[in-house]
Motif scaffolding. Structure first.
Motif, short mmCIF file in Angstrom:
data_model
loop_
_atom_site.label_atom_id
_atom_site.label_comp_id
_atom_site.label_asym_id
_atom_site.label_seq_id
_atom_site.Cartn_x
_atom_site.Cartn_y
_atom_site.Cartn_z
N THR A 133 -7.31 -44.01 -70.99
CA THR A 133 -6.22 -44.89 -71.38
C THR A 133 -4.91 -44.20 -71.02
N ASP A 134 -4.06 -44.91 -70.26
CA ASP A 134 -2.75 -44.36 -69.89
C ASP A 134 -1.83 -45.52 -69.53
N THR A 135 -0.58 -45.22 -69.18
CA THR A 135 0.40 -46.26 -68.92
C THR A 135 0.44 -46.69 -67.46
N ILE A 136 1.11 -47.80 -67.21
CA ILE A 136 1.19 -48.35 -65.85
C ILE A 136 1.76 -47.34 -64.88
N GLY A 137 1.30 -47.40 -63.64
CA GLY A 137 1.84 -46.59 -62.57
C GLY A 137 1.43 -45.13 -62.55
N VAL A 138 0.51 -44.72 -63.40
CA VAL A 138 0.11 -43.32 -63.47
C VAL A 138 -1.03 -43.04 -62.50
N ALA A 139 -0.88 -42.00 -61.69
CA ALA A 139 -1.98 -41.50 -60.87
C ALA A 139 -2.71 -40.47 -61.74
N LEU A 140 -3.95 -40.75 -62.07
CA LEU A 140 -4.70 -39.88 -62.97
C LEU A 140 -4.98 -38.54 -62.31
N THR A 141 -4.88 -37.46 -63.08
CA THR A 141 -5.11 -36.13 -62.53
C THR A 141 -6.59 -35.84 -62.32
N GLN A 142 -7.44 -36.41 -63.16
CA GLN A 142 -8.89 -36.23 -63.03
C GLN A 142 -9.45 -37.31 -62.10
N ALA A 143 -10.10 -36.91 -61.04
CA ALA A 143 -10.73 -37.87 -60.13
C ALA A 143 -11.92 -38.52 -60.81
N LEU A 144 -12.27 -39.71 -60.37
CA LEU A 144 -13.51 -40.36 -60.80
C LEU A 144 -14.65 -39.73 -60.02
N VAL A 145 -15.57 -39.09 -60.74
CA VAL A 145 -16.68 -38.36 -60.11
C VAL A 145 -17.99 -38.99 -60.56
N VAL A 146 -18.83 -39.35 -59.59
CA VAL A 146 -20.14 -39.93 -59.89
C VAL A 146 -21.24 -39.09 -59.26
N ARG A 147 -22.42 -39.15 -59.85
CA ARG A 147 -23.58 -38.42 -59.33
C ARG A 147 -24.69 -39.43 -59.08
N VAL A 148 -25.37 -39.28 -57.94
CA VAL A 148 -26.42 -40.22 -57.55
C VAL A 148 -27.76 -39.48 -57.46
N ARG A 149 -28.77 -40.09 -58.06
CA ARG A 149 -30.14 -39.58 -57.97
C ARG A 149 -31.00 -40.67 -57.35
#
Length: 184
Positions: free
Chosen positions: A46-62
């Motif tokens: 949850t954050d405000t409009i226009g923010v580039a999040l510092t944590q990347a979205l990371v997914v793992r595939v099996r």
């Protein structure tokens, strides 16, 4: 009488021991392998409009065998905004890019992971990124809450009107952030 009691106890104990030892021969106590798609980091933010999040979205595939899938194509697609279709609620970018859009694809690395950068758009509310691995036929969604920004605009609802003496007049003030999201 004592010998019968001991033999029954011995028989019951032997049966229980055989059941316990027999159950240990398989891998039934090991947790099941986690096949499919797992979001490791960067979702439920949850954050405000226009923010580039510092944590990347990371997914793992099996893969269906349960092992990490190296080289699988992962597609990240920003959900469309229904309330203001010309505005962006969320956007994604490759890790080596500074340009955000509504779609990015990546391939999993040797650890079965794929990542994208996430930027929250100008539309407040719940939004998400659909994550798909087409070759395995699996999808999931990373969800985000975009909050309005600080007050930026003040609008009066009444442009021109006649007010008689002693009457009450509602100015109709409406406060919005820089993206047009209502704050009042």
């Amino acid at each position: 009488m004592i010998s019968n009691t001991i033999s029954w106890r011995g028989l019951i104990g032997g049966i229980l021991a055989a059941l316990l030892v027999g159950g240990c021969g398989s891998d039934s106590t090991a947790p099941p392998s986690q096949t499919g798609l797992h979001i490791d980091a960067g979702a439920d933010v949850t954050d405000t409009i226009g923010v580039a999040l510092t944590q990347a979205l990371v997914v793992r595939v099996r893969n269906p065998g349960g092992s990490l899938d190296s080289g699988a194509v992962v597609r990240f697609t920003a959900l469309a905004n229904d309330s203001l279709p010309w505005e962006t609620a969320i956007a994604v970018a490759a890790l080596n890019s500074q340009y955000f859009s509504n779609f990015v694809s990546d391939s999993t690395d040797a650890r079965g992971r794929a990542s994208v950068l996430v930027e929250l758009g100008t539309v407040a509310g719940k939004t998400g990124i659909v994550i798909a691995v087409p070759e395995l036929g699996i999808t999931d969604t990373a969800w985000y809450i975009v909050q309005p920004g600080r007050p930026a605009h003040l609008t009066l609802g009444v442009r021109d009107t006649v007010v008689t003496q002693g009457a009450v007049w509602d100015v109709g003030v409406h406060v919005t952030d820089r993206g047009g999201n209502s704050l009042s």
